[in-house]
Design a protein around this motif. Sequence first.
Motif, short mmCIF file in Angstrom:
data_model
loop_
_atom_site.label_atom_id
_atom_site.label_comp_id
_atom_site.label_asym_id
_atom_site.label_seq_id
_atom_site.Cartn_x
_atom_site.Cartn_y
_atom_site.Cartn_z
N GLY A 30 0.78 -1.22 0.00
CA GLY A 30 0.00 0.00 0.00
C GLY A 30 0.82 1.28 0.00
O GLY A 30 0.25 2.37 -0.02
N SER A 31 2.15 1.16 0.01
CA SER A 31 2.98 2.36 -0.05
C SER A 31 2.93 2.93 -1.47
O SER A 31 2.42 2.29 -2.40
N THR A 32 3.46 4.13 -1.63
CA THR A 32 3.48 4.77 -2.94
C THR A 32 4.91 5.12 -3.32
O THR A 32 5.79 5.22 -2.46
N PHE A 33 5.13 5.31 -4.62
CA PHE A 33 6.46 5.72 -5.07
C PHE A 33 6.84 7.07 -4.44
O PHE A 33 7.94 7.22 -3.89
N LEU A 34 5.94 8.05 -4.52
CA LEU A 34 6.26 9.38 -4.01
C LEU A 34 6.51 9.36 -2.50
O LEU A 34 7.42 10.02 -2.00
N GLY A 35 5.70 8.60 -1.76
CA GLY A 35 5.89 8.52 -0.33
C GLY A 35 7.21 7.88 0.04
O GLY A 35 7.91 8.33 0.96
N THR A 36 7.59 6.84 -0.69
CA THR A 36 8.85 6.15 -0.44
C THR A 36 10.03 7.05 -0.77
O THR A 36 11.01 7.13 -0.02
N LEU A 37 9.96 7.74 -1.90
CA LEU A 37 11.03 8.67 -2.29
C LEU A 37 11.17 9.78 -1.26
O LEU A 37 12.29 10.15 -0.86
N ARG A 38 10.05 10.33 -0.81
CA ARG A 38 10.11 11.40 0.19
C ARG A 38 10.73 10.91 1.50
O ARG A 38 11.55 11.61 2.09
N GLN A 39 10.36 9.71 1.94
CA GLN A 39 10.93 9.18 3.18
C GLN A 39 12.43 8.99 3.04
O GLN A 39 13.19 9.25 3.99
N GLU A 40 12.89 8.53 1.89
CA GLU A 40 14.33 8.33 1.67
C GLU A 40 15.05 9.67 1.72
O GLU A 40 16.14 9.79 2.31
N ARG A 41 14.47 10.70 1.09
CA ARG A 41 15.08 12.02 1.09
C ARG A 41 15.10 12.63 2.50
O ARG A 41 16.10 13.23 2.92
N LEU A 42 14.01 12.46 3.22
CA LEU A 42 13.95 13.01 4.59
C LEU A 42 14.93 12.31 5.51
O LEU A 42 15.56 12.95 6.37
N ALA A 43 15.08 10.99 5.36
CA ALA A 43 16.04 10.26 6.19
C ALA A 43 17.46 10.72 5.90
O ALA A 43 18.29 10.89 6.82
N ALA A 44 17.78 10.95 4.63
CA ALA A 44 19.10 11.44 4.25
C ALA A 44 19.34 12.84 4.81
O ALA A 44 20.42 13.17 5.31
N ALA A 45 18.30 13.69 4.73
CA ALA A 45 18.42 15.05 5.27
C ALA A 45 18.64 15.03 6.78
O ALA A 45 19.45 15.80 7.31
N ASP A 46 17.93 14.15 7.46
CA ASP A 46 18.09 14.04 8.91
C ASP A 46 19.54 13.69 9.26
O ASP A 46 20.13 14.27 10.17
N ARG A 47 20.13 12.73 8.52
CA ARG A 47 21.52 12.34 8.78
C ARG A 47 22.47 13.51 8.55
O ARG A 47 23.39 13.75 9.36
#
Length: 339
Positions: free
Chosen positions: A267-284
């Motif tokens: 049930g995940s989406t491409f855009l949601g997954t991409l955003r989570q990856e970008r946010l996790a990288a930004a957090d680091r």
Amino acid sequence: MSLAAPRIEYHSTDDLAPGDRFGFWADELGRKIGLARYDSPQRPAFRQSLSILDAGPICVMRAQGSGVDLYRSQHSLFKDAAEYSLQLVLKTGGEGGSLIEQGHRKTVFQAGDLVVNDSRQALRLSSGQATDAVLIGLAAPLVTRWLGPAEQIAAHRFDTQRGWGAMLAGYLRALQIDHLAQVADRHQQTLVADHVLSLLSFAMEQEGLLKSGGEAVSPRDQDLHRRMLACIRERYADTAFDASALAAHLNVSVRYVHKVFAAAGRGSTFLGTLRQERLAAADRLLRTRAPSMTVADIAWQCGFADPVNFGRVFRQENGITPGALARKSDVIHEASPSN
């Protein structure tokens, strides 16, 4: 992305006078994770040791020592609950049973059992005679990607004697903290976390906690979903990367990309997954940035074309602005003793 190998933090009461051990540990642990109460039935002979390895998307801890009784009335402050939202607790030894209570569920577990702690919920945890456990913290973006909302498994005890629960427990027992400490590559660290979460998702389905729904996902689509996730991790920093680029890379249609995410991605989406990856990288990056690196620089490096939109999305997801997190991290680094 290869970084310096993660370091293991060691904490122990062994170097303290016996009369000081419990008080020091209660104060230190209470401050770190926001405990409302911490006690032990073995105060006079109290001893504890804790090893912690923060390896990006996965955090591994080993706790050993006296029995404890702790209560946390809010979300955990340890390693930020927003960062490691889910924690697997594998009781590896110790006599007698332990108790975990979250929400409306109260669970007793024995040596060999595996239970779940949701770091965003209040918690009571008690081990009357001894503490001996491996604890695995899992990054929130990965938990969301694999499981969706996972509040329903708080304080759940998995059957570790058969099927996927047995495989998950076996994997966690084999996950040696010293070996993982030598893995500096971010993608390899994420792969380990993905292994844990894939086994956890199968164990949840086996016990009726996670419904896949609809038709069974084909092995081809499962493999394609894994390749999609790998491609997102490689290209999230590209501001022009979108579903069309992913579809072209994998030689499928854009419609098929979304279909695979909906099915194999639970049930995940491409855009949601991409955003989570970008946010996790930004957090680091915000936590480890050089003084000359601005928040706008970080936004661009993590694939956000608009720094204003980055700030809005980051605050919605983490409850803090990028600038505030950067300043907070700067203060922590300045206060840390230099090596």
